[in-house]
Each structure stands twice: as structure tokens, then as C-alpha cells.
Design a protein around this motif. Structure first.
Motif, PDB file in Angstrom:
ATOM      1  N   ILE A 152      81.811  80.835  19.108  1.00 37.31           N
ATOM      2  CA  ILE A 152      81.537  79.668  18.129  1.00 37.31           C
ATOM      3  C   ILE A 152      80.540  79.833  17.170  1.00 37.31           C
ATOM      4  CG2 ILE A 152      80.887  77.106  17.978  1.00 37.31           C
ATOM      5  CD1 ILE A 152      82.179  76.486  20.678  1.00 37.31           C
ATOM      6  N   ALA A 153      80.692  79.757  15.936  1.00 38.90           N
ATOM      7  CA  ALA A 153      79.998  79.948  14.642  1.00 38.90           C
ATOM      8  C   ALA A 153      79.595  78.738  14.097  1.00 38.90           C
ATOM      9  CB  ALA A 153      80.513  80.883  13.609  1.00 38.90           C
ATOM     10  N   VAL A 154      78.447  78.548  13.442  1.00 42.99           N
ATOM     11  CA  VAL A 154      78.056  77.455  12.658  1.00 42.99           C
ATOM     12  C   VAL A 154      77.763  77.736  11.206  1.00 42.99           C
ATOM     13  CG1 VAL A 154      76.858  76.302  14.611  1.00 42.99           C
ATOM     14  CG2 VAL A 154      75.571  77.655  13.009  1.00 42.99           C
ATOM     15  N   ASP A 155      77.859  76.777  10.308  1.00 43.20           N
ATOM     16  CA  ASP A 155      77.792  77.053   8.974  1.00 43.20           C
ATOM     17  C   ASP A 155      76.718  75.910   8.442  1.00 43.20           C
ATOM     18  OD1 ASP A 155      77.765  77.433   6.182  1.00 43.20           O
ATOM     19  OD2 ASP A 155      80.032  76.642   6.112  1.00 43.20           O
ATOM     20  N   PHE A 156      75.487  76.502   8.092  1.00 44.44           N
ATOM     21  CA  PHE A 156      74.426  75.665   7.306  1.00 44.44           C
ATOM     22  C   PHE A 156      74.847  75.376   5.957  1.00 44.44           C
ATOM     23  CE2 PHE A 156      72.503  77.464  11.235  1.00 44.44           C
ATOM     24  CZ  PHE A 156      71.888  76.221  11.962  1.00 44.44           C
ATOM     25  N   GLY A 157      75.859  76.077   5.274  1.00 39.58           N
ATOM     26  CA  GLY A 157      76.131  75.915   3.873  1.00 39.58           C
ATOM     27  C   GLY A 157      75.998  77.173   3.288  1.00 39.58           C
ATOM     28  N   ASP A 158      75.732  78.384   4.086  1.00 38.94           N
ATOM     29  CA  ASP A 158      75.357  79.604   3.427  1.00 38.94           C
ATOM     30  C   ASP A 158      76.256  80.508   4.077  1.00 38.94           C
ATOM     31  OD1 ASP A 158      73.963  79.474   5.464  1.00 38.94           O
ATOM     32  OD2 ASP A 158      72.214  80.278   4.494  1.00 38.94           O
ATOM     33  N   PHE A 186      72.422  69.401  23.259  1.00 35.96           N
ATOM     34  CA  PHE A 186      71.850  69.697  21.869  1.00 35.96           C
ATOM     35  C   PHE A 186      70.789  70.582  21.528  1.00 35.96           C
ATOM     36  CE2 PHE A 186      68.875  67.836  18.093  1.00 35.96           C
ATOM     37  CZ  PHE A 186      70.155  68.219  17.275  1.00 35.96           C
ATOM     38  N   ASP A 187      71.118  71.452  20.831  1.00 35.39           N
ATOM     39  CA  ASP A 187      69.937  72.390  20.248  1.00 35.39           C
ATOM     40  C   ASP A 187      69.469  72.075  19.137  1.00 35.39           C
ATOM     41  OD1 ASP A 187      68.267  74.609  19.345  1.00 35.39           O
ATOM     42  OD2 ASP A 187      69.161  75.716  20.730  1.00 35.39           O
ATOM     43  N   ARG A 188      68.125  71.733  18.868  1.00 35.09           N
ATOM     44  CA  ARG A 188      67.405  71.134  17.519  1.00 35.09           C
ATOM     45  C   ARG A 188      67.606  72.144  16.286  1.00 35.09           C
ATOM     46  NH1 ARG A 188      65.424  66.356  17.883  1.00 35.09           N
ATOM     47  NH2 ARG A 188      64.683  65.347  19.627  1.00 35.09           N
ATOM     48  N   ARG A 189      67.924  73.349  16.865  1.00 33.68           N
ATOM     49  CA  ARG A 189      68.203  74.528  15.868  1.00 33.68           C
ATOM     50  C   ARG A 189      69.473  74.274  15.131  1.00 33.68           C
ATOM     51  NH1 ARG A 189      66.942  79.789  19.311  1.00 33.68           N
ATOM     52  NH2 ARG A 189      67.847  78.259  20.973  1.00 33.68           N
ATOM     53  N   ASP A 190      70.404  73.442  15.524  1.00 34.64           N
ATOM     54  CA  ASP A 190      71.662  73.203  15.146  1.00 34.64           C
ATOM     55  C   ASP A 190      71.475  72.075  13.819  1.00 34.64           C
ATOM     56  OD1 ASP A 190      72.729  75.046  16.613  1.00 34.64           O
ATOM     57  OD2 ASP A 190      74.231  73.651  17.356  1.00 34.64           O
ATOM     58  N   THR A 191      70.089  71.459  13.628  1.00 27.32           N
ATOM     59  CA  THR A 191      70.092  70.582  12.746  1.00 27.32           C
ATOM     60  C   THR A 191      70.414  71.019  11.317  1.00 27.32           C
ATOM     61  OG1 THR A 191      68.300  69.361  14.092  1.00 27.32           O
ATOM     62  CG2 THR A 191      68.661  68.890  11.503  1.00 27.32           C
ATOM     63  N   GLY A 192      71.072  70.528  10.562  1.00 24.28           N
ATOM     64  CA  GLY A 192      71.603  70.870   9.229  1.00 24.28           C
ATOM     65  C   GLY A 192      72.940  71.590   9.179  1.00 24.28           C
ATOM     66  N   VAL A 193      73.574  71.833  10.493  1.00 22.11           N
ATOM     67  CA  VAL A 193      74.827  72.218  10.418  1.00 22.11           C
ATOM     68  C   VAL A 193      75.850  71.241   9.790  1.00 22.11           C
ATOM     69  CG1 VAL A 193      76.842  72.705  11.969  1.00 22.11           C
ATOM     70  CG2 VAL A 193      74.581  73.730  12.779  1.00 22.11           C
ATOM     71  N   ILE A 194      76.733  71.938   8.972  1.00 19.29           N
ATOM     72  CA  ILE A 194      77.786  71.162   8.283  1.00 19.29           C
ATOM     73  C   ILE A 194      79.279  71.379   8.914  1.00 19.29           C
ATOM     74  CG2 ILE A 194      76.427  71.027   6.176  1.00 19.29           C
ATOM     75  CD1 ILE A 194      78.313  73.298   4.901  1.00 19.29           C
ATOM     76  N   ARG A 195      79.501  72.385   9.596  1.00 13.55           N
ATOM     77  CA  ARG A 195      80.512  72.941  10.281  1.00 13.55           C
ATOM     78  C   ARG A 195      80.459  73.761  11.335  1.00 13.55           C
ATOM     79  NH1 ARG A 195      84.707  76.006   6.222  1.00 13.55           N
ATOM     80  NH2 ARG A 195      82.723  77.412   5.834  1.00 13.55           N
ATOM     81  N   TYR A 196      81.284  73.350  12.485  1.00 15.13           N
ATOM     82  CA  TYR A 196      81.504  74.500  13.508  1.00 15.13           C
ATOM     83  C   TYR A 196      82.785  75.017  13.488  1.00 15.13           C
ATOM     84  CZ  TYR A 196      77.452  72.366  15.950  1.00 15.13           C
ATOM     85  OH  TYR A 196      76.280  72.013  16.289  1.00 15.13           O
ATOM     86  N   GLY A 197      83.080  76.250  13.858  1.00 19.88           N
ATOM     87  CA  GLY A 197      84.143  77.061  13.894  1.00 19.88           C
ATOM     88  C   GLY A 197      84.502  78.086  14.970  1.00 19.88           C
TER      89      GLY A 197
END
Length: 216
Positions: A74-80, A7-18
Motif C-alpha cells: 500500500i502506497a500513499v500520495d502526498f501530491g508528488d 493512525f500514523d501522524r506521518r500520514d497527515t497530508g495524504v491525498i490518496r492511498y493505493g
């Protein structure tokens, strides 16, 4: 899959992985991921679960990728919007925020239309590989839970069954965790009863294509 950095704390706030097949697939403007998983909370366990679902699906579907074919992303979506964060090397994820932030920023810039400098990126894939409807891994998991057998039941079958039953049960556990497409669709539509004989024994159920005829 149990991940390396967990777990990377920088991922906090992620709403989706793809995930995307290659850097080139991700970098194409407005390209869609192959599959997604939504994060249901901010705890490390929920983030890890969603990322693991995406990584397991990626590894099931990208055996031919890597090396000359390009590495899956693998990308992450923080809502933006989607942000390039992980590169899937053989057997492990690499966080590009640590390994190659400048390269990741370049790919992100091409995707977002902020630069036309493709650098080491190869030719953009055809649009039919980019304009796709992502598979929803959360819906697939829910459907399997509704129609299939629970993990505790399968683990009990492994612990208590004879050698033959144990081998079957262990295979079912492996397949369920990695969601082979044929078995996923079969369980989704038909449940755990055998379509041929009607026997309903989840520990030994398998998915297979049946030929419409036979050869002498």
C-alpha cells in the motif's frame, strides 16, 4: 478492517492511498495501482477510512499473494507521486518507515528511476499488469450506497430477524463491507430487486451467475 496501528501522524497530508500486488509491481517505473481511494480531509478518521477501503480491497483480491508470491504493497500520495509506506503481511499492515526504511528506499529508487540496483527484487512483471486503470473504490462505495441498503437497515435486520433472516442479513453485511466483485456489479446495475422473481428484500438478496441452460 480495523487496523492495528490505526493512525500514523506521518500520514497527515495524504491525498490518496493505493495498492499493488507485489514489491515488483510497485517498483516498476510508472506502474499504476490496482485500486485507489482519495482522502477527503486531514482528520484521522478520514485517513483511516480511505486506507481501510484500500486494505479491504487488497485482501479480497490477493489471496494467492504473500510468501513466495511476494507481499502486496500500500502506497500513499502526498501530491508528488506514490511513496511505498505499507507492506501487507497476513492479517496486518507493517509500516516500512519503522520496519525496513532502507529496503523501502531501494524499492522507491527503482520506481523513480534513481537506481538500477534491484537488490532482492525479482524480474519486473509484464507491462499489461502495470499499465492499468485503477479501480476507484470511492465511486464503488457511492454506487452501492445509492442502489443498496444502508448499514443501519442491515443491522436492524440482524437484530430483529428470525434465525434464518439473521444468517442472511449477517452474510449481506459481510459481503457489503468487503465488496465481492460480482455483488458489487450486480447491485450497481440492478439495485436490490431480485432479477429472477422481482422480490425486493435487501436482507436476503444474493448475487449469482444464472446458467443459460440446464443439464438433464
Amino acid at each position: 478492517m480495523t487496523d492495528k496501528d490505526d493512525f500514523d501522524r506521518r500520514d497527515t497530508g495524504v491525498i490518496r492511498y493505493g495498492w499493488w500486488k507485489t514489491n515488483e509491481h510497485f517498483s516498476a517505473p510508472k506502474s499504476e495501482p490496482e485500486a485507489i481511494s482519495r482522502v477527503s480531509g486531514s482528520e484521522p478518521g478520514t485517513l483511516r477510512r480511505s486506507r481501510d477501503l484500500v486494505e479491504d480491497d487488497l485482501r479480497e483480491h490477493t489471496e494467492k499473494y504473500g510468501g513466495d508470491f511476494g507481499w502486496p504493497v500500500i502506497a500513499v500520495d502526498f501530491g508528488d507521486g506514490w511513496q511505498y509506506v505499507y507492506r501487507a503481511l497476513k492479517g496486518k499492515l507493517v509500516d516500512v518507515r519503522n520496519m525496513s526504511p532502507d529496503q523501502a528506499a531501494k524499492y522507491q529508487g527503482v520506481r523513480d528511476g534513481k537506481t538500477t540496483n534491484r537488490g532482492g527484487l525479482r524480474e519486473e512483471p509484464p507491462r499489461d499488469e502495470l499499465d492499468i486503470l485503477p479501480r476507484d473504490l470511492d465511486e464503488s462505495e457511492a454506487a452501492l450506497s445509492d442502489h443498496g441498503t444502508s448499514e443501519p437497515e442491515l443491522q436492524t435486520a440482524i437484530a430483529l430477524g428470525g434465525e434464518t433472516e439473521r444468517r442472511y442479513a449477517e452474510r449481506v453485511v459481510w459481503q457489503r463491507l468487503h465488496q465481492p466483485e460480482l455483488r458489487r456489479l450486480t447491485l450497481l446495475h440492478h439495485g436490490t430487486a431480485c432479477a429472477y422473481c422481482g422480490m425486493d428484500v435487501p436482507q436476503i438478496i444474493e448475487a449469482a451467475h444464472l446458467a443459460s441452460g440446464f443439464h438433464r
